[in-house]
Design an enzyme around this catalytic site. Sequence first.
Site, mmCIF file in Angstrom:
data_model
loop_
_atom_site.group_PDB
_atom_site.id
_atom_site.type_symbol
_atom_site.label_atom_id
_atom_site.label_comp_id
_atom_site.label_asym_id
_atom_site.label_seq_id
_atom_site.Cartn_x
_atom_site.Cartn_y
_atom_site.Cartn_z
ATOM 1 C CB THR A 107 19.946 15.091 5.865
ATOM 2 O OG1 THR A 107 21.089 15.721 6.454
ATOM 3 C CG2 THR A 107 19.260 14.217 6.910
ATOM 4 C CD GLU A 108 17.935 19.389 1.359
ATOM 5 O OE1 GLU A 108 18.327 19.899 0.289
ATOM 6 O OE2 GLU A 108 16.766 19.485 1.772
ATOM 7 C CG MET A 109 26.248 19.773 3.044
ATOM 8 S SD MET A 109 27.912 19.420 2.460
ATOM 9 C CE MET A 109 27.912 20.350 0.951
ATOM 10 C CG PHE A 110 20.983 22.989 4.034
ATOM 11 C CD1 PHE A 110 19.944 23.422 3.237
ATOM 12 C CD2 PHE A 110 20.783 21.900 4.862
ATOM 13 C CE1 PHE A 110 18.706 22.799 3.282
ATOM 14 C CE2 PHE A 110 19.556 21.266 4.915
ATOM 15 C CZ PHE A 110 18.516 21.717 4.121
ATOM 16 C CE LYS A 157 17.781 25.792 18.619
ATOM 17 N NZ LYS A 157 18.434 25.652 19.949
ATOM 18 C CG ASP A 174 18.723 20.150 13.795
ATOM 19 O OD1 ASP A 174 19.163 19.205 13.103
ATOM 20 O OD2 ASP A 174 19.446 20.986 14.331
#
EC number: 2.7.11.1
Length: 704
Positions: A107-110, A157, A174
Site C-alpha cells: 500500500t502507499e506509505m504515509f 478511529k 485498515d
Amino acid sequence: MMGPKANAAAAGDLPEYAEVDPTGRYGRYNDVLGKGASKTVYRAFDEYQGMEVAWNQVKLHDFLQSPEDLERLYCEIHLLKTLKHRNIMKFYTSWVDVSRRNINFITEMFTSGTLRQYRQKHMRVNIWAVKHWCRQILSGLLYLHSHDPPIIHRDLKCDNIFVNGNQGEVKIGDLGLAAILRKSHAVHCVGTPEFMAPEVYEEEYNELVDIYSFGMCVLEMVTFEYPYSECTHPVQIYKKVISGTKPEALYKVKDPMVRQFVEKCLATASRRLSARELLKDPFLQVDDLVFCPGDGDYSLMNYLRQPYLEHAYSNVSMMSNGLSESIDEDTPTEDRWDCEDDDIKADGIDLFNGHEDEPLGNVDITIKGRKSEDGSIFLRLRIADNDGHVRNIYFPFDIEADTALSVATEMVAELDITDHEVTRIAEMIDGEVSALVPDWRPGPGIEESQDTTYCHNCGSNVSSCGSLYAYMSSAARGCQCAELHGRFEEITFQANGEQTDLQDSGGSSDDGGGQTQHVKDQEAVHSNGFVQMGRRGPPDQFCFSSFQEQSCSPRHYEYDTSLQAKGFDMKHEVKMAKYKARKMAHLRRAIHPSLDFDNLNGERRMKSSLNKLQSFHIGKNHNFRIPTCERSPGARDAEEDPDIFNLAYHSRHPDPGAQRARHCEVDAQSSPDLMFTARSYYTGAQLPTNLPRTKSVTLNAVDA
C-alpha cells in the site's frame, strides 16, 4: 577510476532488502512502520516508480485456527483492490508467500503516521485545519457508503486514519473490519468499544455507525483525549454507551459549534446525519468564510484563497467609489471585505481552497505552447470540467523575466481561478517551457528578499475585472508592475448543453425602452482587455474578431450639452475611440494573419436580419454604441431608420451596480452551435507583451 572492489564496497554500504516480491519490483527493509495484533507494516521501496511504499505482512499461522479472521483479511485485500478514492488508502498489489506462510500486500506509505500520532505531535492546530481533516474523512466515508451495497468501515478511529503531513491530506485505511452490507443491516458486533455506536452492541446497524465513530474521532482531535478514557474496563464503556451517556471529553469542548457538530454525529441512529448531509453542515463550510490577510501579510497564500463570488458578480468589478491606494489596515476602504481582527485570531485563516467533496480529478487541466522564430513563447492553459465548461487562457511567457510560479500567481490574482493550486499550474508551465526551451531552468516565482515589495494594486481578491479596474484606476497609474496586468486572454465556452441566451440588462434601444434580446448566432465573451465575438461553428474552430469589423461611421451624436460647459470635448473623445478601435483591429490582423476576416465578414453580412447594435466601454468615462456590422445593400429596407450612436457620460467613479447592469448575462448552459472557439490560433505570431489594451470591454445586444 573505481575498480570492481570499490564498487562492491560501495554496494555493501547500501542497505540490503530483507525480502523481495516475486516480480522483483518491491523490496522490503527491516524498518517497522507499525505493528498490530496480527499485522506488521514495514518500509519498502518501489524500484519502478522510485518511491517508498508500505509492505503489509500477515502471518498465515495466525489465521489457521480462525477462518473468520482469514476471511476478514481477504476481505480487506479485496476491498483495497477495488476502492479508488483520494481519501482511501491506495492499494498496489498482493501475493501469498507459501514458503514463509505469509500474506503480503503493498500500500502507499504515509510520511506522518496515523492521525492520532500526528495530532499528538502537533498540539497547536487551528480549528480550520480540523475542519479540513473532517471534510476529507467524510469524503472518504461518502465514497464507501455510496456503493451498492454500501460499504461500512466498522472500525473507524484516529489510529486507522493516516496522514501525509507535507500535503495536509488524510486517508482512511485498515479496512480489515469493513463489510459489504449485502442486506439492510449487518449482524456482527465488531470494532473498538470506545468508537462503537450503541446499535452495534445490539448487532442491528447500518453504515451510520461510521458517522458515530467519526464523531468520536473529531472529539479526540479537539480534546487530545481518547473517548471514555475515564472508564477502566470495557464493561463500563458498554454500560455508558447503551445508556446514552456521552464521554466526559465532550463536555470539555468550549467551542459551541464544535460541540454541536460532534453531538450531531453521536445522535441516535434515527436522528444521525449521513456523510453527505454532514459535508453540507455550516461547521464545515470553510470555503464560504471570508479570507482577509493579516497586517502586512502579502504572502503567496493571499493568492491561494479568494472569496467565493456569485456567478452574477464573476465578470464585474466589485470596487467601490472609495478605491484606496493601498490595502493597509489603517487606510479606510470600502471595497475591502469586512473582517474583524478578533475573528481572525480566533478562527485563523482558511488556506484550503476548493470543495473537498469534489475531487480535483474531475477538472482536466492541460497546457500547450508555441515558440516563434524570434524566440518568444506563447502558452495556452485549458481548464475543463465534467459539465463541459471549458476555459482557454492565452498568455505570453518571457523566459528572461518570468518564472512559472510568478506567472501562475499572477494568473490566479487576475482571473477568477479559485479551484486550482498555483503550484500545479506552475509545474505545468515549467514542463511546457522546458519542452520548448531545453536550456530553461525552473526557478522560484517570488523573491524572498527584504527589498522585494508587494504591489498593493495587484492583490485583487474579487475577479479579473476587479484587477483590471484597479490597474486602470488612478491609484494604480504609478504601479511598478502595472505592465504585467492584462497579459491573459480568456476564452470560455460550453462543450455541450442547451441554447445560450445573451441578455442586455442595462442597454436601451433608440426608443428608450430597455429590452432583452436572445442572440442565437453570436456570443460575447469577456476577457481582460479584449472582446471576442463568437460565431456559429464547432467548438474546435477558433477565430478572433477585430474591432475593425465594427462599423465606426456614426450618423450623428446625442449627448448632454451640459458636458460642453464643463470643458468636455465630445468630438475629440469620439475620434480617440475610433482611433483605438482601428488600432486594435490592425494589431489583431497583424498578430493573426492566418484568420480569414473577409470570409468572416461575408458570413456576418449573410445574417442581415440579426444586425444588432453592440456597445463597448472604453475607459471609465465614455460608453459608445456601434453597430456589429454593415448590412449588405440588398438587405436594407427603405423604411429602416439610420443607425444611431448614443453617447453617455459617466462619473469618474461609476456605481458598481450600474456597471453590473450593463454586463450581459450568459446562461450557464450553452449550445454547441453557439460556442466561441479559436481557429488556427497557434498559427499566428506571438502576442507581444506591450500590446495596447482597452481598460474594460463589455458587449450588449439591443434592438437595431
